[in-house]
Design a protein around this motif. Sequence first.
Motif, PDB file in Angstrom:
ATOM      1  N   ALA A 141       0.835  -1.193   0.000  1.00  0.00           N
ATOM      2  CA  ALA A 141       0.000   0.000   0.000  1.00  0.00           C
ATOM      3  C   ALA A 141       0.873   1.246   0.000  1.00  0.00           C
ATOM      4  N   SER A 142       0.364   2.299  -0.589  1.00  0.00           N
ATOM      5  CA  SER A 142       1.096   3.560  -0.618  1.00  0.00           C
ATOM      6  C   SER A 142       1.378   4.056   0.792  1.00  0.00           C
ATOM      7  N   GLY A 143       2.616   4.438   1.026  1.00  0.00           N
ATOM      8  CA  GLY A 143       2.989   4.939   2.337  1.00  0.00           C
ATOM      9  C   GLY A 143       3.188   3.871   3.386  1.00  0.00           C
ATOM     10  N   GLY A 144       3.019   2.621   2.988  1.00  0.00           N
ATOM     11  CA  GLY A 144       3.149   1.530   3.948  1.00  0.00           C
ATOM     12  C   GLY A 144       4.291   0.605   3.602  1.00  0.00           C
ATOM     13  N   ARG A 145       4.357  -0.471   4.337  1.00  0.00           N
ATOM     14  CA  ARG A 145       5.381  -1.469   4.091  1.00  0.00           C
ATOM     15  C   ARG A 145       4.758  -2.685   3.411  1.00  0.00           C
ATOM     16  N   PRO A 146       5.543  -3.425   2.670  1.00  0.00           N
ATOM     17  CA  PRO A 146       5.010  -4.632   2.052  1.00  0.00           C
ATOM     18  C   PRO A 146       4.482  -5.607   3.097  1.00  0.00           C
ATOM     19  N   ASN A 147       3.429  -6.295   2.717  1.00  0.00           N
ATOM     20  CA  ASN A 147       2.823  -7.288   3.594  1.00  0.00           C
ATOM     21  C   ASN A 147       2.859  -8.633   2.880  1.00  0.00           C
ATOM     22  N   TYR A 148       3.348  -9.654   3.568  1.00  0.00           N
ATOM     23  CA  TYR A 148       3.522 -10.971   2.948  1.00  0.00           C
ATOM     24  C   TYR A 148       2.769 -12.053   3.705  1.00  0.00           C
ATOM     25  N   ALA A 149       2.325 -13.048   2.958  1.00  0.00           N
ATOM     26  CA  ALA A 149       1.819 -14.248   3.599  1.00  0.00           C
ATOM     27  C   ALA A 149       2.979 -14.950   4.292  1.00  0.00           C
ATOM     28  N   ASP A 150       2.708 -15.589   5.406  1.00  0.00           N
ATOM     29  CA  ASP A 150       3.772 -16.268   6.154  1.00  0.00           C
ATOM     30  C   ASP A 150       4.495 -17.300   5.297  1.00  0.00           C
ATOM     31  N   SER A 151       3.772 -17.920   4.384  1.00  0.00           N
ATOM     32  CA  SER A 151       4.336 -18.996   3.577  1.00  0.00           C
ATOM     33  C   SER A 151       5.383 -18.518   2.577  1.00  0.00           C
ATOM     34  N   VAL A 152       5.426 -17.215   2.318  1.00  0.00           N
ATOM     35  CA  VAL A 152       6.376 -16.709   1.314  1.00  0.00           C
ATOM     36  C   VAL A 152       7.391 -15.743   1.902  1.00  0.00           C
ATOM     37  N   LYS A 153       7.266 -15.421   3.171  1.00  0.00           N
ATOM     38  CA  LYS A 153       8.202 -14.484   3.801  1.00  0.00           C
ATOM     39  C   LYS A 153       9.639 -14.998   3.683  1.00  0.00           C
ATOM     40  N   GLY A 154      10.526 -14.083   3.296  1.00  0.00           N
ATOM     41  CA  GLY A 154      11.917 -14.457   3.137  1.00  0.00           C
ATOM     42  C   GLY A 154      12.267 -15.034   1.788  1.00  0.00           C
ATOM     43  N   ARG A 155      11.243 -15.358   1.002  1.00  0.00           N
ATOM     44  CA  ARG A 155      11.488 -15.923  -0.334  1.00  0.00           C
ATOM     45  C   ARG A 155      10.980 -15.014  -1.453  1.00  0.00           C
ATOM     46  N   PHE A 156       9.882 -14.333  -1.203  1.00  0.00           N
ATOM     47  CA  PHE A 156       9.277 -13.468  -2.223  1.00  0.00           C
ATOM     48  C   PHE A 156       9.484 -12.003  -1.842  1.00  0.00           C
ATOM     49  N   THR A 157       9.613 -11.160  -2.862  1.00  0.00           N
ATOM     50  CA  THR A 157       9.743  -9.726  -2.641  1.00  0.00           C
ATOM     51  C   THR A 157       8.832  -8.984  -3.606  1.00  0.00           C
ATOM     52  N   ILE A 158       7.981  -8.139  -3.057  1.00  0.00           N
ATOM     53  CA  ILE A 158       7.096  -7.329  -3.880  1.00  0.00           C
ATOM     54  C   ILE A 158       7.685  -5.929  -4.016  1.00  0.00           C
ATOM     55  N   SER A 159       7.537  -5.357  -5.190  1.00  0.00           N
ATOM     56  CA  SER A 159       7.960  -3.980  -5.412  1.00  0.00           C
ATOM     57  C   SER A 159       6.981  -3.342  -6.390  1.00  0.00           C
ATOM     58  N   ARG A 160       6.934  -2.024  -6.372  1.00  0.00           N
ATOM     59  CA  ARG A 160       6.012  -1.346  -7.275  1.00  0.00           C
ATOM     60  C   ARG A 160       6.632  -0.062  -7.807  1.00  0.00           C
ATOM     61  N   ASP A 161       6.186   0.291  -8.986  1.00  0.00           N
ATOM     62  CA  ASP A 161       6.601   1.527  -9.637  1.00  0.00           C
ATOM     63  C   ASP A 161       5.345   2.373  -9.775  1.00  0.00           C
ATOM     64  N   ASN A 162       5.221   3.380  -8.929  1.00  0.00           N
ATOM     65  CA  ASN A 162       3.988   4.178  -8.934  1.00  0.00           C
ATOM     66  C   ASN A 162       3.849   5.040 -10.183  1.00  0.00           C
ATOM     67  N   VAL A 163       4.961   5.400 -10.777  1.00  0.00           N
ATOM     68  CA  VAL A 163       4.898   6.221 -11.987  1.00  0.00           C
ATOM     69  C   VAL A 163       4.345   5.397 -13.148  1.00  0.00           C
ATOM     70  N   GLU A 164       4.825   4.171 -13.258  1.00  0.00           N
ATOM     71  CA  GLU A 164       4.396   3.288 -14.350  1.00  0.00           C
ATOM     72  C   GLU A 164       3.194   2.431 -13.959  1.00  0.00           C
ATOM     73  N   ASN A 165       2.725   2.538 -12.713  1.00  0.00           N
ATOM     74  CA  ASN A 165       1.613   1.703 -12.244  1.00  0.00           C
ATOM     75  C   ASN A 165       1.888   0.231 -12.511  1.00  0.00           C
ATOM     76  N   THR A 166       3.037  -0.194 -12.098  1.00  0.00           N
ATOM     77  CA  THR A 166       3.466  -1.576 -12.294  1.00  0.00           C
ATOM     78  C   THR A 166       3.867  -2.170 -10.953  1.00  0.00           C
ATOM     79  N   VAL A 167       3.550  -3.434 -10.784  1.00  0.00           N
ATOM     80  CA  VAL A 167       3.950  -4.140  -9.564  1.00  0.00           C
ATOM     81  C   VAL A 167       4.665  -5.420  -9.969  1.00  0.00           C
ATOM     82  N   TYR A 168       5.671  -5.761  -9.176  1.00  0.00           N
ATOM     83  CA  TYR A 168       6.493  -6.925  -9.468  1.00  0.00           C
ATOM     84  C   TYR A 168       6.477  -7.886  -8.275  1.00  0.00           C
ATOM     85  N   LEU A 169       6.735  -9.141  -8.567  1.00  0.00           N
ATOM     86  CA  LEU A 169       6.892 -10.132  -7.507  1.00  0.00           C
ATOM     87  C   LEU A 169       8.098 -10.997  -7.856  1.00  0.00           C
TER      88      LEU A 169
END
Length: 116
Positions: A52-80
């Motif tokens: 969420a904007s202004g917040g920190r990434p939130n992960y399911a317990d099953s993927v913590k430490g393995r998956f990383t989410i990032s987003r580009d607000n200018v391009e409205n793109t999100v990555y995993l």
Amino acid sequence: QVQLVESGGGLVQPGGSLRLSCAASGIFESFYAMGWYRQAPGKERELVATFASGGRPNYADSVKGRFTISRDNVENTVYLQMNSLKPEDTAVYYCNAVTWSAMAHWGKGTLVTVSS
């Protein structure tokens, strides 16, 4: 009309990595939140990661430490970025985006298969 298009899914061996992308079109402002959900065969759709904007990434317990989410607000793109993939990560992965007016949008999904 807002459209979300996912890419990057495919077949990978256990322990491997994949990077999913989701690009939004049809909107001229950034989203409040963007994220990823997944649905495995015979199971309900579940949250993987959200950002969420202004917040920190939130992960399911099953993927913590393995998956990383990032987003580009200018391009409205999100990555995993998905590392150390396991067979239980096999699912259709859906991109989700929520506007500041609380409208939720979904992509059509991209299949991730983790198998040897």
